[in-house]
Motif scaffolding. Structure first.
Motif, PDB file in Angstrom:
ATOM      1  N   LEU A 267       0.836  -1.197   0.000  1.00 50.04           N
ATOM      2  CA  LEU A 267       0.000   0.000   0.000  1.00 50.04           C
ATOM      3  C   LEU A 267       0.871   1.246   0.000  1.00 50.04           C
ATOM      4  O   LEU A 267       1.943   1.279   0.617  1.00 50.04           O
ATOM      5  CB  LEU A 267      -0.904   0.022   1.234  1.00 50.04           C
ATOM      6  N   ALA A 268       0.410   2.283  -0.687  1.00 54.14           N
ATOM      7  CA  ALA A 268       1.105   3.577  -0.692  1.00 54.14           C
ATOM      8  C   ALA A 268       0.067   4.690  -0.628  1.00 54.14           C
ATOM      9  O   ALA A 268      -1.103   4.492  -0.980  1.00 54.14           O
ATOM     10  CB  ALA A 268       1.951   3.717  -1.959  1.00 54.14           C
ATOM     11  N   VAL A 269       0.500   5.844  -0.174  1.00 55.37           N
ATOM     12  CA  VAL A 269      -0.412   6.995  -0.097  1.00 55.37           C
ATOM     13  C   VAL A 269      -0.252   7.899  -1.314  1.00 55.37           C
ATOM     14  O   VAL A 269      -1.024   8.845  -1.490  1.00 55.37           O
ATOM     15  CB  VAL A 269      -0.159   7.811   1.190  1.00 55.37           C
ATOM     16  N   LYS A 270       0.743   7.585  -2.149  1.00 56.53           N
ATOM     17  CA  LYS A 270       0.948   8.365  -3.370  1.00 56.53           C
ATOM     18  C   LYS A 270       0.774   7.461  -4.584  1.00 56.53           C
ATOM     19  O   LYS A 270       1.163   6.304  -4.571  1.00 56.53           O
ATOM     20  CB  LYS A 270       2.348   8.984  -3.385  1.00 56.53           C
ATOM     21  N   LYS A 271       0.194   8.003  -5.637  1.00 58.48           N
ATOM     22  CA  LYS A 271      -0.082   7.239  -6.840  1.00 58.48           C
ATOM     23  C   LYS A 271       1.205   6.936  -7.606  1.00 58.48           C
ATOM     24  O   LYS A 271       2.130   7.733  -7.637  1.00 58.48           O
ATOM     25  CB  LYS A 271      -1.047   8.015  -7.743  1.00 58.48           C
ATOM     26  N   SER A 272       1.234   5.757  -8.236  1.00 56.12           N
ATOM     27  CA  SER A 272       2.322   5.391  -9.136  1.00 56.12           C
ATOM     28  C   SER A 272       1.722   4.788 -10.398  1.00 56.12           C
ATOM     29  O   SER A 272       0.505   4.564 -10.474  1.00 56.12           O
ATOM     30  CB  SER A 272       3.261   4.377  -8.458  1.00 56.12           C
ATOM     31  N   TYR A 317      -3.167   3.466  -2.426  1.00 54.90           N
ATOM     32  CA  TYR A 317      -2.901   2.935  -3.757  1.00 54.90           C
ATOM     33  C   TYR A 317      -2.290   1.543  -3.597  1.00 54.90           C
ATOM     34  O   TYR A 317      -1.334   1.353  -2.842  1.00 54.90           O
ATOM     35  CB  TYR A 317      -1.970   3.862  -4.534  1.00 54.90           C
ATOM     36  N   VAL A 318      -2.866   0.577  -4.330  1.00 56.51           N
ATOM     37  CA  VAL A 318      -2.479  -0.826  -4.191  1.00 56.51           C
ATOM     38  C   VAL A 318      -1.673  -1.269  -5.403  1.00 56.51           C
ATOM     39  O   VAL A 318      -2.068  -1.029  -6.548  1.00 56.51           O
ATOM     40  CB  VAL A 318      -3.730  -1.726  -4.051  1.00 56.51           C
ATOM     41  N   SER A 319      -0.553  -1.938  -5.140  1.00 58.59           N
ATOM     42  CA  SER A 319       0.254  -2.505  -6.224  1.00 58.59           C
ATOM     43  C   SER A 319       0.936  -3.767  -5.704  1.00 58.59           C
ATOM     44  O   SER A 319       0.926  -4.045  -4.504  1.00 58.59           O
ATOM     45  CB  SER A 319       1.299  -1.497  -6.714  1.00 58.59           C
TER      46      SER A 319
END
Length: 324
Positions: A267-272, A317-319
C-alpha cells in the motif's frame, strides 16, 4: 525407489463413497502431509495405508510389498509402520517409565536417547495423570517408536495443542526424522501446520486428491478456491485484473485465474504507474502485522502490511510488492 506406493485406493462406508481412486507415492525420508476439510477421507486413507482398514479396491505397497489389511492379517497393522490416532490413550495411574518399559524393545542406551529426542526424559517418574496433553502425545509417540518403525503415520498430531506444545512437537518430529531415520506421513485439517513442516502436500476433497505439490506451489498456485481457502486469506483475480497492479509475481505462475495472498500486495499513499486507487474499509491487527481491506473501483482486495497508521476511510494505492 518409493518407500510407500498407494495405487487406485477406493473405499465405501455405509454406502457412502469415502475414497475414490487415490494414488501417490512417498520416498524415504520425504515428509508428506495430507490436508483437507473434515470428512474429506484423510483419516480413512491413513488407516488403509497402515493396514488397519481394508480397501475395497486398489493396493498399498510398502518397500515394494503388499500391505495386508484386516481381512488378510490376524492382528491388523504393519510391523514396520507406527500409527498414532488423534484419539490416543495412556493408562491412568501408571508412571511414564512403566508405560514405556512395557513396549520397549530397544537397548537401554537407545531408549534413553529416544526419550531425550521426544523431550520426555524429565517426565519418566511422573504418573500419567500429572502431565499435559502435549506431553502425553510425545509419550505415546515414544512408546510407538520403541518398536523401531520405518514409517510413522500421524493422524491430526497438532490438533488440540497450544502454540508452545505445537512448536515443541514440530521440533520433535524433525529430530526423529533426522536422528532416528524415520519417514513421516501426517494428516491434518489445519493445513497451516503442514506448510512449514512438509516437503510435499496432498490436498483432498470429497475423497479425492485435487492437488499434490511442494508447499510453496500449493500455497501460491492452488487449483481452486477450496484449496486456496485451506491455507488462509486470498484474493481472486482474472489475469487481466491482476495485471492492473503491476507485474504479477512469478511465484503465482501463469494462469487465467489467480488466487493471490495478501502479502503479495503493498500500500502507498501516493499514486504510481502500476497502482490502483482504493479506500480503506477495514483494518485488522494480526500480531505480526495488519490485514487491510481496500475497496477498489470494481472489487475488493485484502493487503498484509506493517503500517499501523491506516484507518477506515483512508485513500491508498495498491500494487504488487516488488521483490529483489
Amino acid at each position: 525407489m518409493a518407500l510407500l506406493k498407494v495405487s487406485g485406493i477406493g473405499k465405501q462406508l455405509n454406502g457412502n463413497v469415502v475414497l475414490q481412486d487415490i494414488s501417490f507415492s512417498q520416498k524415504k525420508f520425504r515428509k508428506l502431509a495430507i490436508v483437507g476439510e473434515s470428512g474429506s477421507g484423510k483419516s480413512t486413507l491413513l488407516k488403509i495405508i497402515g493396514g488397519l482398514i481394508q480397501p475395497d479396491s486398489g493396493d498399498v505397497l510398502f518397500e515394494d510389498k503388499h500391505v495386508e489389511g484386516p481381512n488378510e492379517r490376524l492382528i491388523p497393522g504393519h510391523p514396520q509402520m507406527a500409527y498414532l490416532s488423534q484419539h490416543f490413550e495412556l493408562r491412568n495411574n501408571y508412571r511414564v517409565e512403566e508405560i514405556l518399559e512395557y513396549a520397549n524393545t530397544l537397548p537401554e542406551s537407545e531408549a534413553q536417547s529416544l526419550y531425550e529426542i521426544c523431550h520426555i526424559k524429565h517426565l519418566l517418574k511422573r504418573k500419567t495423570d500429572q502431565i499435559s496433553g502435549g506431553e502425553k502425545q510425545r509419550i505415546a509417540m515414544a512408546r510407538l517408536l520403541t518398536g523401531a518403525p520405518k514409517l510413522f503415520l500421524l493422524d491430526e498430531p497438532f490438533s488440540n495443542l497450544d502454540n508452545l506444545h505445537r512448536n515443541t512437537l514440530r521440533s520433535v518430529i524433525r529430530a526423529m526424522g533426522e536422528k532416528l531415520g524415520i519417514t513421516f506421513l501426517i494428516v491434518s485439517h489445519d493445513p497451516a501446520d503442514a506448510l512449514g513442516w512438509a516437503d510435499e502436500i496432498i490436498v483432498m476433497k470429497n475423497g479425492q486428491i485435487i492437488q499434490q505439490d511442494i508447499p510453496e506451489t500449493v500455497y501460491r498456485q492452488p487449483v481452486n478456491e477450496y484449496a486456496a481457502g485451506l491455507f488462509g486469506t486470498y484474493n481472486v483475480f482474472a489475469k487481466t485484473e491482476a495485471a492492473r497492479f503491476g507485474e504479477i509475481p512469478k511465484a503465482y505462475g501463469n494462469r487465467k485465474q489467480y488466487f493471490i495472498r495478501p502479502e503479495a500486495f503493498t500500500l502507498a499513499v501516493k499514486k504510481s504507474k502500476t497502482a490502483v486507487a482504493g479506500k480503506v474499509t477495514d483494518v485488522a491487527f494480526l500480531g505480526s502485522g495488519y490485514e487491510v481491506e481496500v475497496a477498489l473501483p470494481e472489487s475488493m482486495v485484502i493487503v498484509r502490511t506493517d503500517n499501523g497508521d491506516l484507518k477506515f476511510g483512508d485513500d491508498v494505492y495498491v500494487s504488487f510488492r516488488k521483490h529483489s
